[in-house]
Design a protein around this motif. Structure first.
Motif, PDB file in Angstrom:
ATOM      1  N   ALA A  89     -52.331 -14.984 -19.737  1.00 54.98           N
ATOM      2  CA  ALA A  89     -51.503 -13.900 -20.112  1.00 54.98           C
ATOM      3  C   ALA A  89     -50.084 -14.619 -20.610  1.00 54.98           C
ATOM      4  CB  ALA A  89     -51.333 -12.963 -19.021  1.00 54.98           C
ATOM      5  N   PRO A  90     -49.709 -13.702 -21.518  1.00 54.42           N
ATOM      6  CA  PRO A  90     -48.392 -14.323 -22.254  1.00 54.42           C
ATOM      7  C   PRO A  90     -47.484 -14.688 -21.100  1.00 54.42           C
ATOM      8  CG  PRO A  90     -49.207 -12.382 -23.423  1.00 54.42           C
ATOM      9  CD  PRO A  90     -49.872 -12.357 -21.923  1.00 54.42           C
ATOM     10  N   LEU A  91     -46.489 -15.534 -21.327  1.00 51.38           N
ATOM     11  CA  LEU A  91     -45.462 -16.249 -20.654  1.00 51.38           C
ATOM     12  C   LEU A  91     -44.561 -14.993 -20.292  1.00 51.38           C
ATOM     13  CD1 LEU A  91     -44.851 -19.082 -19.430  1.00 51.38           C
ATOM     14  CD2 LEU A  91     -43.062 -19.189 -21.245  1.00 51.38           C
ATOM     15  N   GLY A  92     -44.431 -14.723 -18.925  1.00 49.24           N
ATOM     16  CA  GLY A  92     -43.386 -13.711 -18.574  1.00 49.24           C
ATOM     17  C   GLY A  92     -44.233 -12.393 -18.175  1.00 49.24           C
ATOM     18  N   SER A  93     -45.408 -12.403 -18.435  1.00 49.23           N
ATOM     19  CA  SER A  93     -46.350 -11.204 -18.040  1.00 49.23           C
ATOM     20  C   SER A  93     -46.076 -10.849 -16.457  1.00 49.23           C
ATOM     21  CB  SER A  93     -47.658 -11.299 -18.379  1.00 49.23           C
ATOM     22  OG  SER A  93     -47.641 -11.414 -19.730  1.00 49.23           O
ATOM     23  N   TYR A  94     -45.957  -9.651 -16.001  1.00 43.24           N
ATOM     24  CA  TYR A  94     -45.801  -9.514 -14.505  1.00 43.24           C
ATOM     25  C   TYR A  94     -47.151  -9.708 -13.928  1.00 43.24           C
ATOM     26  CZ  TYR A  94     -41.082  -8.031 -14.886  1.00 43.24           C
ATOM     27  OH  TYR A  94     -39.607  -8.024 -15.098  1.00 43.24           O
ATOM     28  N   ILE A  95     -47.027 -10.297 -12.738  1.00 43.45           N
ATOM     29  CA  ILE A  95     -48.023 -10.206 -11.785  1.00 43.45           C
ATOM     30  C   ILE A  95     -48.192  -9.168 -10.785  1.00 43.45           C
ATOM     31  CG2 ILE A  95     -49.091 -11.930  -9.925  1.00 43.45           C
ATOM     32  CD1 ILE A  95     -47.754 -14.208 -11.957  1.00 43.45           C
ATOM     33  N   ARG A  96     -49.043  -8.587 -10.514  1.00 45.01           N
ATOM     34  CA  ARG A  96     -49.182  -7.383  -9.430  1.00 45.01           C
ATOM     35  C   ARG A  96     -50.093  -7.689  -8.295  1.00 45.01           C
ATOM     36  NH1 ARG A  96     -46.440  -3.250 -11.062  1.00 45.01           N
ATOM     37  NH2 ARG A  96     -45.613  -3.324 -13.420  1.00 45.01           N
ATOM     38  N   ASN A  97     -49.575  -7.279  -7.174  1.00 48.80           N
ATOM     39  CA  ASN A  97     -50.307  -7.664  -5.865  1.00 48.80           C
ATOM     40  C   ASN A  97     -51.614  -6.843  -5.749  1.00 48.80           C
ATOM     41  OD1 ASN A  97     -50.774  -8.214  -3.146  1.00 48.80           O
ATOM     42  ND2 ASN A  97     -49.527  -6.519  -2.477  1.00 48.80           N
ATOM     43  N   TRP A  98     -52.420  -7.787  -5.616  1.00 46.59           N
ATOM     44  CA  TRP A  98     -53.875  -7.159  -5.639  1.00 46.59           C
ATOM     45  C   TRP A  98     -53.954  -6.101  -4.452  1.00 46.59           C
ATOM     46  CZ3 TRP A  98     -57.662  -8.947  -1.528  1.00 46.59           C
ATOM     47  CH2 TRP A  98     -59.097  -8.458  -2.044  1.00 46.59           C
ATOM     48  N   TRP A  99     -53.597  -6.425  -3.273  1.00 47.39           N
ATOM     49  CA  TRP A  99     -53.823  -5.499  -2.162  1.00 47.39           C
ATOM     50  C   TRP A  99     -52.746  -5.522  -1.052  1.00 47.39           C
ATOM     51  CZ3 TRP A  99     -59.256  -4.053  -1.951  1.00 47.39           C
ATOM     52  CH2 TRP A  99     -59.416  -2.945  -1.453  1.00 47.39           C
ATOM     53  N   GLU A 100     -52.430  -4.290  -0.762  1.00 48.73           N
ATOM     54  CA  GLU A 100     -51.114  -4.230   0.199  1.00 48.73           C
ATOM     55  C   GLU A 100     -51.148  -5.329   1.436  1.00 48.73           C
ATOM     56  OE1 GLU A 100     -48.884  -1.573   3.550  1.00 48.73           O
ATOM     57  OE2 GLU A 100     -50.439  -0.632   2.226  1.00 48.73           O
ATOM     58  N   GLY A 101     -50.364  -6.006   1.545  1.00 47.82           N
ATOM     59  CA  GLY A 101     -50.423  -7.017   2.809  1.00 47.82           C
ATOM     60  C   GLY A 101     -48.936  -7.805   3.128  1.00 47.82           C
ATOM     61  N   ARG A 102     -48.857  -8.807   3.957  1.00 50.61           N
ATOM     62  CA  ARG A 102     -47.556  -9.267   4.370  1.00 50.61           C
ATOM     63  C   ARG A 102     -47.497 -10.879   3.613  1.00 50.61           C
ATOM     64  NH1 ARG A 102     -46.344 -12.692   8.630  1.00 50.61           N
ATOM     65  NH2 ARG A 102     -48.596 -12.752   9.356  1.00 50.61           N
ATOM     66  N   VAL A 103     -46.424 -11.064   3.109  1.00 48.21           N
ATOM     67  CA  VAL A 103     -46.357 -12.399   2.693  1.00 48.21           C
ATOM     68  C   VAL A 103     -46.079 -13.525   3.669  1.00 48.21           C
ATOM     69  CG1 VAL A 103     -44.598 -13.860   1.274  1.00 48.21           C
ATOM     70  CG2 VAL A 103     -44.854 -11.426   0.665  1.00 48.21           C
ATOM     71  N   VAL A 104     -47.257 -14.110   3.709  1.00 45.48           N
ATOM     72  CA  VAL A 104     -47.133 -15.440   4.714  1.00 45.48           C
ATOM     73  C   VAL A 104     -46.703 -16.776   4.307  1.00 45.48           C
ATOM     74  CG1 VAL A 104     -48.852 -14.288   6.055  1.00 45.48           C
ATOM     75  CG2 VAL A 104     -49.617 -15.984   4.152  1.00 45.48           C
ATOM     76  N   GLU A 105     -46.611 -17.055   2.983  1.00 42.91           N
ATOM     77  CA  GLU A 105     -46.027 -18.396   2.621  1.00 42.91           C
ATOM     78  C   GLU A 105     -45.661 -18.162   1.040  1.00 42.91           C
ATOM     79  OE1 GLU A 105     -47.903 -22.784   1.611  1.00 42.91           O
ATOM     80  OE2 GLU A 105     -49.236 -21.383   2.869  1.00 42.91           O
ATOM     81  N   ILE A 106     -44.417 -18.928   0.676  1.00 41.08           N
ATOM     82  CA  ILE A 106     -43.921 -19.118  -0.486  1.00 41.08           C
ATOM     83  C   ILE A 106     -43.450 -20.542  -0.627  1.00 41.08           C
ATOM     84  CG2 ILE A 106     -41.736 -18.818  -1.623  1.00 41.08           C
ATOM     85  CD1 ILE A 106     -41.789 -15.772  -0.593  1.00 41.08           C
ATOM     86  N   SER A 107     -43.812 -21.140  -1.660  1.00 45.75           N
ATOM     87  CA  SER A 107     -43.668 -22.488  -1.880  1.00 45.75           C
ATOM     88  C   SER A 107     -43.245 -22.639  -3.275  1.00 45.75           C
ATOM     89  CB  SER A 107     -44.758 -23.359  -1.460  1.00 45.75           C
ATOM     90  OG  SER A 107     -45.894 -23.270  -2.354  1.00 45.75           O
ATOM     91  N   ASP A 108     -42.922 -24.130  -3.755  1.00 48.11           N
ATOM     92  CA  ASP A 108     -42.596 -24.344  -5.167  1.00 48.11           C
ATOM     93  C   ASP A 108     -42.892 -25.937  -5.240  1.00 48.11           C
ATOM     94  OD1 ASP A 108     -40.294 -25.021  -4.265  1.00 48.11           O
ATOM     95  OD2 ASP A 108     -38.994 -24.192  -5.560  1.00 48.11           O
ATOM     96  N   ASP A 109     -43.354 -26.647  -4.220  1.00 47.63           N
ATOM     97  CA  ASP A 109     -43.461 -28.128  -4.197  1.00 47.63           C
ATOM     98  C   ASP A 109     -44.807 -28.730  -4.036  1.00 47.63           C
ATOM     99  OD1 ASP A 109     -44.070 -27.192  -1.650  1.00 47.63           O
ATOM    100  OD2 ASP A 109     -42.864 -28.161  -0.415  1.00 47.63           O
ATOM    101  N   SER A 110     -45.535 -28.068  -4.807  1.00 47.99           N
ATOM    102  CA  SER A 110     -47.212 -28.344  -5.090  1.00 47.99           C
ATOM    103  C   SER A 110     -47.521 -28.214  -6.420  1.00 47.99           C
ATOM    104  CB  SER A 110     -47.969 -27.862  -4.125  1.00 47.99           C
ATOM    105  OG  SER A 110     -48.335 -26.474  -4.293  1.00 47.99           O
ATOM    106  N   ALA A 111     -48.958 -28.762  -6.650  1.00 49.42           N
ATOM    107  CA  ALA A 111     -49.528 -28.435  -8.015  1.00 49.42           C
ATOM    108  C   ALA A 111     -49.693 -27.227  -8.493  1.00 49.42           C
ATOM    109  CB  ALA A 111     -50.799 -29.151  -8.159  1.00 49.42           C
ATOM    110  N   CYS A 112     -49.621 -26.239  -7.227  1.00 49.52           N
ATOM    111  CA  CYS A 112     -49.628 -24.641  -7.428  1.00 49.52           C
ATOM    112  C   CYS A 112     -48.451 -24.264  -7.984  1.00 49.52           C
ATOM    113  CB  CYS A 112     -49.913 -24.009  -6.156  1.00 49.52           C
ATOM    114  SG  CYS A 112     -50.697 -22.583  -5.986  1.00 49.52           S
ATOM    115  N   GLY A 113     -47.292 -25.183  -8.179  1.00 46.69           N
ATOM    116  CA  GLY A 113     -45.992 -24.565  -8.508  1.00 46.69           C
ATOM    117  C   GLY A 113     -45.481 -23.393  -7.761  1.00 46.69           C
TER     118      GLY A 113
END
Length: 210
Positions: A93-117
Motif C-alpha cells: 500500500a502507499p507509504l502512510g496508508s492507515y493500518i487497521r486492527n483485524w479484530w478486537e483485542g489487547r495489545v501484548v507487545e510493541i517493539s522497534d528493534d528487530s527486522a519487523c521494524g
C-alpha cells in the motif's frame, strides 16, 4: 488420496477449526467463531445471529489503499538471498496508508528493534495478529511501551484494548524491507496460520451478507 476430518475447539476461545488432512498436507478452514465480548446494542441479538452464520464478515481488512499481495506465506526466495520461510503475508500500500486492527483485542507487545521494524502484536482470544514495518517509534510511559506516530496522530500503548477496524499505525519502511508494505502475521494457539486463508474466509462471508 484419503481424507480425514477433525474438529478442534480451542481451550479458551469459541473458535472452531476444521482440519482437512489430505495425505501429509494439513489444510485449515475456519468454519465458526464466537468473538471476544463486544459492546452490545439494541440489535445485539441480530448481530449475534449474523455472526453465527457469517462470522468472518465482522473482521476488518488490515490495510487501506490496498495495491497488491507482494509475498505469500510459506517458503520463498528471500530478497536478501537464499530460501526462507515467510511467516506472514506482505500487503503493499502507499507509504502512510492507515493500518487497521483485524479484530478486537489487547495489545501484548510493541517493539522497534528487530527486522519487523516498528511493530504491534494484538491478542484476540487464542489468536495473535502481528503488524510489521510501520511508521513511528517506540517509547516508554509509566513502565509500558508505547508506539507513537505523530504524523498519523496515533499512539498505541501495551495492555490497552483495540477495537476492530481501529487505526493502529501507518504503512512504513521500518525494519528489514525493500518497499512500503504491511507484513501481517497470524498465530492460532501459538501456531502460524496462512493469512490468505483468513482473508478468503472473510471475503466469502462478506459476499454472503450482501
Amino acid at each position: 488420496m484419503g481424507q480425514c476430518q477433525q474438529w478442534i475447539k480451542p481451550r479458551r476461545s469459541g473458535v472452531y477449526l476444521k482440519v482437512l488432512l489430505l495425505g501429509g498436507l494439513s489444510l485449515w478452514t475456519l468454519t465458526g467463531i464466537i468473538l471476544p465480548a463486544q459492546r452490545r446494542s439494541a440489535k445485539a441479538a441480530d448481530i449475534e445471529l449474523a455472526r453465527a452464520s457469517n462470522p468472518w464478515s465482522f473482521a476488518s481488512f488490515p490495510v487501506e489503499n490496498f495495491q497488491a499481495y507482494t509475498s505469500p506465506f510459506g517458503y520463498r526466495q528471500s530478497p536478501y538471498g537464499g530460501e526462507q520461510f515467510h511467516y506472514g503475508l506482505d500487503i503493499a500500500a502507499p507509504l502512510g496508508s492507515y493500518i487497521r486492527n483485524w479484530w478486537e483485542g489487547r495489545v501484548v507487545e510493541i517493539s522497534d528493534d528487530s527486522a519487523c521494524g516498528t511493530s504491534v502484536v494484538i491478542e484476540s482470544g487464542e489468536w495473535q495478529h502481528i503488524y510489521c514495518h510501520m511508521q513511528g517509534y517506540v517509547t516508554s510511559e509509566g513502565g509500558r511501551r508505547v508506539m507513537v506516530d505523530p504524523d498519523g496522530n496515533i499512539q498505541i500503548r501495551e495492555g490497552t484494548t483495540i477495537n476492530t477496524g481501529q487505526p493502529i499505525g501507518r504503512v512504513g519502511m521500518s525494519g528489514r524491507t525493500t518497499g512500503p508494505h504491511l507484513h501481517w502475521g497470524l498465530k492460532f494457539e501459538s501456531s502460524w496460520v496462512d493469512p490468505a486463508m483468513i482473508l478468503r474466509a472473510m471475503y466469502d462471508d462478506q459476499q454472503a451478507t450482501r
